[in-house]
Design a protein around this motif. Structure first.
Motif, mmCIF file in Angstrom:
data_model
loop_
_atom_site.group_PDB
_atom_site.id
_atom_site.type_symbol
_atom_site.label_atom_id
_atom_site.label_comp_id
_atom_site.label_asym_id
_atom_site.label_seq_id
_atom_site.Cartn_x
_atom_site.Cartn_y
_atom_site.Cartn_z
ATOM 1 N N TYR A 188 95.656 95.875 37.222
ATOM 2 C CA TYR A 188 95.884 94.708 36.384
ATOM 3 C C TYR A 188 97.334 94.753 35.906
ATOM 4 N N VAL A 189 97.961 93.568 35.817
ATOM 5 C CA VAL A 189 99.351 93.540 35.361
ATOM 6 C C VAL A 189 99.472 92.641 34.136
ATOM 7 N N GLY A 190 99.986 93.223 33.045
ATOM 8 C CA GLY A 190 100.156 92.475 31.806
ATOM 9 C C GLY A 190 101.572 92.619 31.270
ATOM 10 N N PHE A 191 101.980 91.671 30.444
ATOM 11 C CA PHE A 191 103.326 91.726 29.862
ATOM 12 C C PHE A 191 103.280 91.490 28.360
ATOM 13 N N ASP A 192 104.112 92.245 27.654
ATOM 14 C CA ASP A 192 104.371 91.938 26.260
ATOM 15 C C ASP A 192 105.608 91.036 26.231
ATOM 16 N N CYS A 193 105.395 89.803 25.905
ATOM 17 C CA CYS A 193 106.480 88.808 25.999
ATOM 18 C C CYS A 193 107.168 88.551 24.659
ATOM 19 N N VAL A 206 96.537 99.866 34.680
ATOM 20 C CA VAL A 206 97.259 98.722 34.114
ATOM 21 C C VAL A 206 98.766 98.961 34.189
ATOM 22 N N VAL A 207 99.475 97.962 34.687
ATOM 23 C CA VAL A 207 100.934 97.953 34.607
ATOM 24 C C VAL A 207 101.289 97.079 33.408
ATOM 25 N N LYS A 258 99.245 112.470 27.879
ATOM 26 C CA LYS A 258 100.228 113.246 28.667
ATOM 27 C C LYS A 258 100.029 113.019 30.159
ATOM 28 N N GLU A 259 98.798 112.797 30.566
ATOM 29 C CA GLU A 259 98.536 112.586 31.985
ATOM 30 C C GLU A 259 98.404 111.119 32.365
ATOM 31 N N SER A 260 97.991 110.324 31.409
ATOM 32 C CA SER A 260 97.668 108.933 31.759
ATOM 33 C C SER A 260 98.753 107.923 31.385
ATOM 34 N N MET A 261 99.731 108.365 30.605
ATOM 35 C CA MET A 261 100.813 107.445 30.240
ATOM 36 C C MET A 261 101.977 107.689 31.185
ATOM 37 N N LEU A 262 102.228 106.739 32.046
ATOM 38 C CA LEU A 262 103.298 106.906 33.028
ATOM 39 C C LEU A 262 104.512 106.124 32.521
ATOM 40 N N LEU A 263 105.532 106.878 32.091
ATOM 41 C CA LEU A 263 106.686 106.256 31.432
ATOM 42 C C LEU A 263 107.869 106.168 32.391
ATOM 43 N N LEU A 323 104.295 102.010 31.852
ATOM 44 C CA LEU A 323 105.128 101.226 30.933
ATOM 45 C C LEU A 323 106.530 101.827 30.854
ATOM 46 N N GLU A 324 107.416 101.139 30.149
ATOM 47 C CA GLU A 324 108.774 101.652 30.008
ATOM 48 C C GLU A 324 108.768 102.890 29.119
ATOM 49 N N ASP A 325 109.684 103.796 29.427
ATOM 50 C CA ASP A 325 109.822 105.010 28.630
ATOM 51 C C ASP A 325 110.164 104.666 27.182
ATOM 52 N N LYS A 326 111.044 103.692 26.994
ATOM 53 C CA LYS A 326 111.441 103.325 25.636
ATOM 54 C C LYS A 326 110.866 101.966 25.283
#
Ligand SMILES: *Cc1c(COP(=O)(O)O)cnc(C)c1O
Length: 466
Positions: free
Chosen positions: A246-251, A217-218, A184-189, A160-163
């Motif tokens: 899987y790819v999801g979006f917060d719209c 998940v992206v 810390k390991e699973s959140m790729l910002l 996900l995005e860093d911010k």
């Protein structure tokens, strides 16, 4: 000439000002564009607050009976005029027939939200059965992640995005912990490159390509709430799915703002709130989407009676006949009083199309951009003159209607001076004003008034600081 054609806003301003024999910054240009705006009648469908009604009412420097300049539809959309009528209808029904309202009237409570799902689906580019209206946004994000985020030792990350919006960040963090992994390991910002403010599509695709095998998940926003960047959702979806994610979006900031094609793009899941560009009122009923390709493979982790087949739902035999896809993710009966304002707004969207709204939006926001650049570009010859920097990408394909502005002077003072002059906009720390001219109800004259007011607000805030 149709000034709304796909030529650049700058060219439009050149042509219109030549035609009218005036300067590009003249008020006449705004009037001309408003007169040629095929969507201008939609403004009448909404209630615009008057300057005197907004805080700080005692300090107002402009005529209080005027409509305010409402550029904050990215935070809370305006009230559709029909909202109150629809709510009153249901309150009356409740008063007159009590429990019978569940099955009676034009909006039977037992399936009130089902009646407007198709309208909602049209706004996000989905099939009606791919959309559910329920809960709040963060709740829906959790419910979706519970089913789409199934980490394994090899594939456990969420990109996900860093911010990202704080609520999304916390939701992802807690979902990872819930499944016994370490954020810390699973959140790729993903951060922008040093010195840059927005993410490059090539970098997002590159990260997916490199890290994809470990990503479950992206999850990106459609439009970034802080920078206003519109992500290339089609390309991100394709790249993520190619790597088995899987790819999801917060719209939240994309719905009602950008032209979404959730179905055609093959997006796995999405969620959004409806009180920003979709004008359903604070805390309105949120939306969720699951692509039909996942309808029979991805099941809800949590179930309730509203996910049960409607035909037999009220037999109460405690044998779940789960609806396929997103419909099966419904837990509770929906609050009809929230369905009403959402219906009122979606009916306005149905008077036009997202394509038409986007066409106007490109020019409306482009007009604002041109005027800001004209007056407030950094000027080396005048180092003390305040300047405004636009963080939002300049390319119309990479943004919705919002421009995020940072200032060379402290923004708290500028914001206050804007408010005194009847502007409703939004300030985000550390130093950004988010300005959203919304094509449904804002006009070119609003933009022109804003630019004039910004000039006096900057001058006044400079005096304050001296
Ligand atoms: C507005 C917004 C939210 C708000 O969440 P709620 O659950 O509606 O309170 C969450 N995420 C994003 C990206 C938003 O823009």
């Amino acid at each position: 000439m149709d000034p709304f054609d796909a030529i650049s806003p700058r060219k439009v301003l050149e042509r219109v000002s030549t035609l009218l024999g005036c300067s590009q910054t003249s008020n006449e240009v705004a009037t001309y564009l408003d007169n040629h705006d095929e969507l201008k009648h939609l403004r009448e469908q909404f209630l615009l607050p008057k300057v005197a009604e907004l805080p700080p009412s005692d300090l107002t420097l402009v005529d209080g009976t005027k409509e305010c300049i409402y550029f904050v539809g990215n935070s809370l959309g305006l009230q559709p005029k029909m909202a109150k009528k629809y709510i009153d209808e249901e309150l009356d029904k409740w008063a007159k027939m009590g429990v019978h309202g569940h099955l009676q009237g034009s909006r039977p409570w037992a399936w009130a939200e089902n009646n407007i799902e198709e309208l909602m689906a049209n706004v996000v580019g989905a099939k009606a059965e791919e959309v559910a209206l329920m809960n709040g946004l963060t709740v829906n994000l959790h419910i979706l992640l519970l089913s789409f985020y199934k980490p394994t030792a090899k594939r456990h990350k969420i990109l996900l995005e860093d911010k990202a919006f704080p609520s999304d960040h916390y939701a992802v963090e807690s979902q990872i912990q819930l499944k016994g992994y370490d954020p810390k390991e699973s959140m790729l910002l993903m951060k922008p490159r040093p010195g840059e403010e927005v993410l490059r599509t090539e970098d997002i695709l590159d990260t997916i390509e490199k890290e994809g095998d470990s990503i479950a998940v992206v999850l990106f926003s459609g439009v970034q709430y802080y920078t206003g960047q519109l992500f290339d959702m089609a390309a991100i979806t394709k790249a993520g799915q190619k790597k088995g994610c899987y790819v999801g979006f917060d719209c939240a900031h994309a719905v009602g703002n950008a032209e979404l094609k959730l179905h055609d793009w093959g997006v796995d899941f999405a969620c959004w709130c409806s009180y920003k560009y979709v004008n359903s009122g604070a805390g309105g009923l949120a939306g969720a989407f699951i692509h039909e390709k996942n309808a029979h493979t991805v099941k809800p982790a949590l179930t309730g009676w509203w996910g049960h087949n409607l035909k037999t739902r009220f037999r109460m035999d405690n044998e779940m006949d789960l609806l396929p896809g997103i419909s099966g993710f419904r837990l509770s009966n929906q609050p009809v009083l929230l369905v009403c304002p959402l219906q009122a707004s979606l009916e306005v969207f149905a008077m036009t199309s997202m394509a038409a709204l986007r066409k106007k939006s490109r020019l409306l926001t482009g007009y604002l951009e041109c005027l800001i650049q004209h007056y407030y570009n950094k000027d080396k010859a005048q180092p003390h003159k305040p300047y405004v920097h636009i963080i939002t990408p300049s390319h119309p394909e990479e943004r919705g209607c919002q421009l995020s502005l940072s200032f060379s002077v402290p923004i708290a003072a500028v914001f206050q001076e804007l408010e005194k002059r009847g502007v409703a906009c939004d300030m985000r720390e550390p130093n950004v004003l988010r300005i959203a001219p919304v094509p449904l109800y804002n006009s070119f004259s609003d933009v022109h008034r804003f630019i004039t007011v910004l000039g006096s607000a900057l001058a006044a805030s400079k005096e304050l600081l001296q």
